[in-house]
Design a protein around this motif. Structure first.
Motif, PDB file in Angstrom:
ATOM      1  N   ALA A 139      56.711  59.609  20.366  1.00 43.21           N
ATOM      2  CA  ALA A 139      55.404  59.134  19.910  1.00 43.21           C
ATOM      3  C   ALA A 139      55.519  58.214  18.704  1.00 43.21           C
ATOM      4  CB  ALA A 139      54.515  60.326  19.574  1.00 43.21           C
ATOM      5  N   GLY A 140      56.516  58.455  17.879  1.00 41.53           N
ATOM      6  CA  GLY A 140      56.701  57.618  16.696  1.00 41.53           C
ATOM      7  C   GLY A 140      56.928  58.438  15.454  1.00 41.53           C
ATOM      8  N   ILE A 141      58.047  58.206  14.795  1.00 41.25           N
ATOM      9  CA  ILE A 141      58.408  59.003  13.629  1.00 41.25           C
ATOM     10  C   ILE A 141      57.521  58.692  12.423  1.00 41.25           C
ATOM     11  CG2 ILE A 141      60.144  57.397  12.746  1.00 41.25           C
ATOM     12  CD1 ILE A 141      61.911  59.861  12.140  1.00 41.25           C
ATOM     13  N   ASP A 142      56.930  57.508  12.374  1.00 41.40           N
ATOM     14  CA  ASP A 142      56.053  57.171  11.252  1.00 41.40           C
ATOM     15  C   ASP A 142      54.877  58.132  11.167  1.00 41.40           C
ATOM     16  OD1 ASP A 142      57.667  55.066  10.646  1.00 41.40           O
ATOM     17  OD2 ASP A 142      56.230  53.487  11.146  1.00 41.40           O
ATOM     18  N   LEU A 165      57.738  52.328   8.928  1.00 42.09           N
ATOM     19  CA  LEU A 165      57.533  52.948   7.620  1.00 42.09           C
ATOM     20  C   LEU A 165      58.645  53.926   7.273  1.00 42.09           C
ATOM     21  CD1 LEU A 165      53.684  53.609   7.616  1.00 42.09           C
ATOM     22  CD2 LEU A 165      54.942  51.714   6.589  1.00 42.09           C
ATOM     23  N   ASN A 166      59.095  54.679   8.265  1.00 43.08           N
ATOM     24  CA  ASN A 166      60.186  55.608   8.016  1.00 43.08           C
ATOM     25  C   ASN A 166      61.440  54.881   7.558  1.00 43.08           C
ATOM     26  OD1 ASN A 166      62.678  57.259   9.616  1.00 43.08           O
ATOM     27  ND2 ASN A 166      61.297  58.487   8.359  1.00 43.08           N
ATOM     28  N   MET A 167      61.694  53.725   8.162  1.00 45.51           N
ATOM     29  CA  MET A 167      62.864  52.948   7.783  1.00 45.51           C
ATOM     30  C   MET A 167      62.730  52.443   6.342  1.00 45.51           C
ATOM     31  SD  MET A 167      65.506  52.319   9.798  1.00 45.51           S
ATOM     32  CE  MET A 167      66.367  53.173   8.490  1.00 45.51           C
ATOM     33  N   LEU A 168      61.539  51.989   5.990  1.00 47.62           N
ATOM     34  CA  LEU A 168      61.310  51.540   4.615  1.00 47.62           C
ATOM     35  C   LEU A 168      61.494  52.691   3.633  1.00 47.62           C
ATOM     36  CD1 LEU A 168      58.091  49.350   5.114  1.00 47.62           C
ATOM     37  CD2 LEU A 168      60.417  48.516   4.822  1.00 47.62           C
TER      38      LEU A 168
END
Length: 445
Positions: A406-409, A50-53
């Motif tokens: 953990a995940g940037i999203d 999601l962060n990339m999007l």
């Protein structure tokens, strides 16, 4: 004998055909940014999707507002010292007539403005692929605001604005090899040298989580690129736009095949990621050169770019810079290749009469291309690194290490790309109590 009568050249008139064509091309270029989002989104691990999007989508918002307020004026306004433009009447797009034509062309100023806006949107979005997994969304938003203002708008004026130094020198960049791809690739390199590597770089597996998304994204990029390239001639009254359309397809195909052949020889397999990356490398390389080379020249440009970009993506492991999704290897290297090969393969039968070395024109154009390439590369690299350094020292560019792991999203957007909690139909069905025998009999009755 009566004196000769000199007739004034007929002023250009608004062309409905060219105007409609350019509006369609503008829409095609816009769809490239969501295409890029899917391309990059599929290449990252699931926890960063999601962060990339969003790093691409936010560019569609921020750059649009900047372009309206002052970006168009800085890039294409009246030249100021060969470095920047400025036309106060264009601030906020004020005082532009609905049928006012763009600079001797047959399309309205508004149409040219919106077409160029789409280029301004996708260029900073390209940078994001190098920064996957580790950059704060607020820091990224501030970075592209400053970068567009201090880098993209001036460089667009250098290359395409009347009076810009590269434009006046005769540097050929049909649709953005220097202004878009070298500019973005050099910026990506500058930023990653400042912010450093991802946690686990060269240790943990960081494979694409969805190759179908990658292929979908590359397909949308290929589709939209026809508007990106062919539209840059601002019409097709003389066939040059059609030549660019044809060369775009040819070079992309050649680059994809060359990349696949290289990785089969080098790694023993034809991969879907290689096919998608090779296609993008060909699209990048033909962008500056497609109006100047012949179809056979387009094959050469694509094939050379396919092989050299495939080789270049591995340099990050050799030199230790973490270009997450190969923005440097594909966009910077591909842009340099496509821009410099104009000096060798320009046929003199396309957008201009300029001939490259292989057509008897010597190295004159090659040296001009070198000037444009390395000026843009150096300027973007240095300014981008400075911007990243200043942001990092003030608000911080990177998320905390535990958030990255953990995940940037979840950390930046409080969401995840995929919700598996309701997945598995069998499990869901067993959770529902079975009906009693008496109820079943009533139903049967």
């Amino acid at each position: 004998m009566a004196p000769a009568i000199t007739l004034a050249a007929e002023a250009p008139k608004l062309s409905a055909a060219n105007t409609g064509f350019m509006l369609i091309c503008s829409a095609l270029v816009l769809i490239m940014t969501p295409g890029l989002a899917f391309f990059y989104g599929g290449m990252v691990r699931v926890k960063s999707t999601l962060n990339m999007l969003m790093m691409s989508f936010i560019s569609m918002g921020i750059i649009t507002i900047l372009w309206v307020l002052y970006g168009f004026s800085l890039a294409f306004g009246t030249d100021k010292g060969s470095f920047i433009g400025w036309t106060s009447d264009w601030v906020g797009l004020s005082n532009i007539g609905l049928t006012e034509l763009w600079d001797g062309y047959t399309i309205p100023v508004f149409v040219f403005m919106i077409f160029q806006l789409m280029f301004a949107i996708i260029t900073p979005a390209l940078i994001s692929g190098a920064l996957a997994d580790r950059v704060k969304f607020t820091a990224w938003s501030l970075f592209i605001t400053l970068w567009a203002t201090l880098v993209y708008f001036p460089v667009a004026h250098w290359v395409w604005g009347a009076g810009g130094w590269a434009f006046e020198l005769g540097v050929i960049d049909f649709a953005g090899g220097t202004a878009v791809h070298i500019n973005a690739g050099a910026a990506a390199l500058g930023v990653i040298l400042v912010i450093g590597k991802r946690v686990g770089f060269k240790k943990d597996p960081m494979r694409p989580h969805s190759l179908p998304l990658v292929m979908l994204g590359s397909g949308l990029l290929w589709f939209g690129w026809f508007g990106f390239n062919a539209g840059s001639w601002l019409g097709n009254d003389d066939g040059v736009g059609a030549l660019m359309f044809v060369n775009t397809q040819i070079a992309t195909a050649a680059a994809m095949l060359a990349w696949l052949l290289y990785e089969k020889i080098r790694h023993g397999a034809f991969t879907t990621l290689g096919a998608a990356s090779g296609a993008v490398a060909g699209l990048v390389a033909i962008t500056p050169s497609g109006g100047a080379v012949s179809p056979l020249g387009a094959i050469a440009v694509g094939a050379i770019a396919g092989v050299l970009c495939a080789m270049a993506v591995g340099l990050k492991y050799k030199f230790g810079y973490d270009d997450s999704l190969d923005v440097v290897g594909v966009h910077l290297v591909g842009g340099v290749i496509g821009s410099l090969l104009i000096g060798l393969f320009a046929s003199g039968k396309g957008q201009s009469t300029v001939e490259g070395l292989f057509y008897g024109g010597g190295l004159t154009q090659f040296w001009k291309q070198c000037a444009g390439v390395f000026a843009v590369l150096g300027y973007s690299l240095v300014v981008s690194a400075i911007l990243a350094f200043l942001i990092d020292k003030t608000m911080g560019m990177r998320v905390a290490e535990d958030e990255e792991i953990a995940g940037i999203d979840q950390a930046e957007h409080a969401e995840t790309a995929y919700d598996f909690s309701g997945a598995g139909g069998g499990a869901a069905r067993t959770a529902v109590p079975a009906p009693a025998d008496t109820d079943a009999k009533k139903v049967d009755a």
